[in-house]
Design a protein around this motif. Structure first.
Motif, PDB file in Angstrom:
ATOM      1  N   ALA A   1      -8.201 -27.452   8.156  1.00  6.57           N
ATOM      2  CA  ALA A   1      -7.573 -26.338   7.272  1.00  6.57           C
ATOM      3  C   ALA A   1      -8.612 -26.049   6.186  1.00  6.57           C
ATOM      4  CB  ALA A   1      -6.163 -26.480   6.792  1.00  6.57           C
ATOM      5  N   GLU A   2      -9.227 -27.145   5.622  1.00  3.03           N
ATOM      6  CA  GLU A   2      -9.893 -26.778   4.424  1.00  3.03           C
ATOM      7  C   GLU A   2     -11.554 -26.185   4.908  1.00  3.03           C
ATOM      8  OE1 GLU A   2      -8.794 -30.626   1.446  1.00  3.03           O
ATOM      9  OE2 GLU A   2     -10.527 -30.792   3.214  1.00  3.03           O
ATOM     10  N   LEU A   3     -12.097 -26.385   6.281  1.00  2.00           N
ATOM     11  CA  LEU A   3     -13.065 -25.709   6.628  1.00  2.00           C
ATOM     12  C   LEU A   3     -12.986 -24.318   7.018  1.00  2.00           C
ATOM     13  CD1 LEU A   3     -14.369 -28.522   9.046  1.00  2.00           C
ATOM     14  CD2 LEU A   3     -15.660 -27.710   7.155  1.00  2.00           C
ATOM     15  N   ALA A   4     -11.565 -24.169   7.455  1.00  2.00           N
ATOM     16  CA  ALA A   4     -11.196 -22.849   7.790  1.00  2.00           C
ATOM     17  C   ALA A   4     -11.159 -21.888   6.605  1.00  2.00           C
ATOM     18  CB  ALA A   4      -9.889 -22.712   8.470  1.00  2.00           C
ATOM     19  N   ALA A   5     -10.697 -22.487   5.274  1.00  3.73           N
ATOM     20  CA  ALA A   5     -10.732 -21.789   4.106  1.00  3.73           C
ATOM     21  C   ALA A   5     -12.074 -21.481   3.646  1.00  3.73           C
ATOM     22  CB  ALA A   5     -10.033 -22.498   3.240  1.00  3.73           C
ATOM     23  N   GLN A   6     -12.946 -22.409   3.918  1.00  2.00           N
ATOM     24  CA  GLN A   6     -14.503 -22.188   3.575  1.00  2.00           C
ATOM     25  C   GLN A   6     -15.167 -21.314   4.142  1.00  2.00           C
ATOM     26  OE1 GLN A   6     -16.353 -26.143   3.725  1.00  2.00           O
ATOM     27  NE2 GLN A   6     -14.686 -27.095   2.596  1.00  2.00           N
ATOM     28  N   GLN A   7     -14.723 -21.108   5.570  1.00  2.00           N
ATOM     29  CA  GLN A   7     -15.355 -19.952   6.411  1.00  2.00           C
ATOM     30  C   GLN A   7     -15.320 -18.661   6.012  1.00  2.00           C
ATOM     31  OE1 GLN A   7     -17.155 -20.257   9.328  1.00  2.00           O
ATOM     32  NE2 GLN A   7     -17.509 -22.368   8.809  1.00  2.00           N
ATOM     33  N   LEU A   8     -14.207 -18.365   5.334  1.00  2.00           N
ATOM     34  CA  LEU A   8     -14.006 -17.099   4.752  1.00  2.00           C
ATOM     35  C   LEU A   8     -14.119 -17.019   3.139  1.00  2.00           C
ATOM     36  CD1 LEU A   8     -10.804 -15.969   7.012  1.00  2.00           C
ATOM     37  CD2 LEU A   8     -13.030 -15.655   7.376  1.00  2.00           C
ATOM     38  N   SER A   9     -14.119 -17.829   2.538  1.00  2.00           N
ATOM     39  CA  SER A   9     -14.138 -17.821   1.121  1.00  2.00           C
ATOM     40  C   SER A   9     -15.237 -17.097   0.388  1.00  2.00           C
ATOM     41  CB  SER A   9     -13.998 -19.249   0.472  1.00  2.00           C
ATOM     42  OG  SER A   9     -12.878 -19.880   0.560  1.00  2.00           O
ATOM     43  N   GLY A  10     -16.500 -17.594   0.695  1.00  2.00           N
ATOM     44  CA  GLY A  10     -17.618 -16.940   0.147  1.00  2.00           C
ATOM     45  C   GLY A  10     -17.627 -17.154  -1.626  1.00  2.00           C
ATOM     46  N   ASP A  11     -17.599 -15.747  -2.235  1.00  2.00           N
ATOM     47  CA  ASP A  11     -17.452 -15.959  -3.668  1.00  2.00           C
ATOM     48  C   ASP A  11     -16.181 -15.689  -4.258  1.00  2.00           C
ATOM     49  OD1 ASP A  11     -17.323 -13.398  -2.740  1.00  2.00           O
ATOM     50  OD2 ASP A  11     -18.855 -12.351  -4.164  1.00  2.00           O
ATOM     51  N   ARG A  12     -15.171 -15.801  -3.346  1.00  2.58           N
ATOM     52  CA  ARG A  12     -13.751 -15.860  -3.758  1.00  2.58           C
ATOM     53  C   ARG A  12     -12.957 -16.982  -3.175  1.00  2.58           C
ATOM     54  NH1 ARG A  12     -12.131 -11.404   0.918  1.00  2.58           N
ATOM     55  NH2 ARG A  12     -12.885 -12.769   2.657  1.00  2.58           N
ATOM     56  N   THR A  13     -11.582 -17.257  -3.566  1.00  6.08           N
ATOM     57  CA  THR A  13     -10.966 -18.065  -3.104  1.00  6.08           C
ATOM     58  C   THR A  13      -9.956 -17.617  -1.874  1.00  6.08           C
ATOM     59  OG1 THR A  13     -11.091 -19.383  -5.190  1.00  6.08           O
ATOM     60  CG2 THR A  13      -9.139 -19.976  -3.862  1.00  6.08           C
ATOM     61  N   ILE A  14     -10.015 -18.405  -0.921  1.00  4.31           N
ATOM     62  CA  ILE A  14      -9.229 -18.051   0.218  1.00  4.31           C
ATOM     63  C   ILE A  14      -8.348 -19.381   0.589  1.00  4.31           C
ATOM     64  CG2 ILE A  14      -8.965 -17.737   2.934  1.00  4.31           C
ATOM     65  CD1 ILE A  14      -9.838 -15.426   1.452  1.00  4.31           C
ATOM     66  N   LEU A  15      -7.161 -19.466   0.742  1.00  8.08           N
ATOM     67  CA  LEU A  15      -6.097 -20.339   1.033  1.00  8.08           C
ATOM     68  C   LEU A  15      -5.740 -20.197   2.378  1.00  8.08           C
ATOM     69  CD1 LEU A  15      -3.606 -19.672  -1.868  1.00  8.08           C
ATOM     70  CD2 LEU A  15      -5.865 -20.940  -2.058  1.00  8.08           C
ATOM     71  N   CYS A  16      -5.675 -21.821   2.728  1.00 13.83           N
ATOM     72  CA  CYS A  16      -5.306 -21.797   4.483  1.00 13.83           C
ATOM     73  C   CYS A  16      -4.418 -22.826   4.875  1.00 13.83           C
ATOM     74  CB  CYS A  16      -6.862 -22.174   4.914  1.00 13.83           C
ATOM     75  SG  CYS A  16      -6.499 -22.303   6.913  1.00 13.83           S
TER      76      CYS A  16
END
Length: 243
Positions: free
Chosen positions: A32-47
């Motif tokens: 789940a953490e890797l998934a969030a990192q895949q889409l985060s970039g310069d923003r915060t994505i929760l997964c």
């Protein structure tokens, strides 16, 4: 613009997660953490990952405490984009939760947390369970076609790892059930032996005495057996297993 093909790197990274000395919850959390990192970039994505097994929805992993809370709300309401993605096996995108009319109770919670867009992507984990990943963002229309393609590519690779992790967990549960059953059998057999010695009766008669006492005292057979063996041996019996 097409999403870059990072599937090989993802597979290697996820395989490494699986190979590391973690328990299954830790493996799923890392996914789940890797998934969030895949889409985060310069923003915060929760997964978060929600699994449905035996008609029950369970939050099995999240990238953060807030993601955990949002997925638990969704599972509790039994409605939301992640559950819809599971059911329909399709990608569900909510570009602006302020105008989303589906899943009203859950959407109220999402808005209250300041989240503005959601993406849910199904996972392929087997024939007896369904699962999906939820991605949350605080920005409106946070998931472009390119980012949706990245999320789909990630879940395609991650599905295999999640399926393996769930299979490992199922085997562990089965092994624990067998261990408990064997220990229960050992305790009951010892209690029966004690009753045979004390009453000079047959094994069948001792079993009936134990069952009758269990019914009259309204306690489980194993609990009564433990009381009997502990009273004689001063400690609860244990079953020995080969390593």
């Amino acid at each position: 613009m097409d999403a870059p093909d990072t599937s090989h790197d993802l597979a290697a990274e996820l395989t490494q997660v699986l190979l590391e000395d973690h328990d299954v919850p830790a493996v799923l959390t890392s996914i789940a953490e890797l998934a969030a990192q895949q889409l985060s970039g310069d923003r915060t994505i929760l997964c978060g990952i929600i699994l449905k097994r035996a008609k029950r929805n369970t939050v099995v992993a999240t990238s953060s405490a807030e993601a955990q809370q949002m997925d638990e709300h969704q599972a509790g309401f039994d409605e939301g984009p992640c559950l819809e993605a599971q059911k329909t096996e399709s990608v569900i995108s909510v570009p602006d939760v302020r105008y989303e009319q589906r899943w009203p109770d859950y959407m109220t919670e999402v808005r209250g947390h300041g989240l503005r867009s959601i993406l849910a992507v199904p996972l392929t984990v087997g024939t007896t369970s369904t699962a999906a990943m939820n991605f949350y963002a605080r920005e409106i229309d946070a998931f472009s076609e390119t980012e949706i393609a990245i999320a789909k590519r990630y879940t395609e690779v991650a599905s295999q790892m999640v399926a393996i992790a769930l299979r490992i967990a199922r085997y562990a549960e089965d092994a624990e059930d067998r261990r408990v059953a064997m220990e229960s059998r050992t305790t009951i057999d010892l209690a029966v032996g004690i009753i045979m010695a004390q009453n000079r009766c047959s094994q069948d008669e001792a079993v009936e005495i134990l069952k009758t006492a269990s019914n009259h005292r309204n306690i489980k057979l194993r609990e009564l057996a433990e009381q009997i063996t502990t009273a004689v041996g001063q400690m609860a019996p244990a079953t020995s297993f080969e390593p």
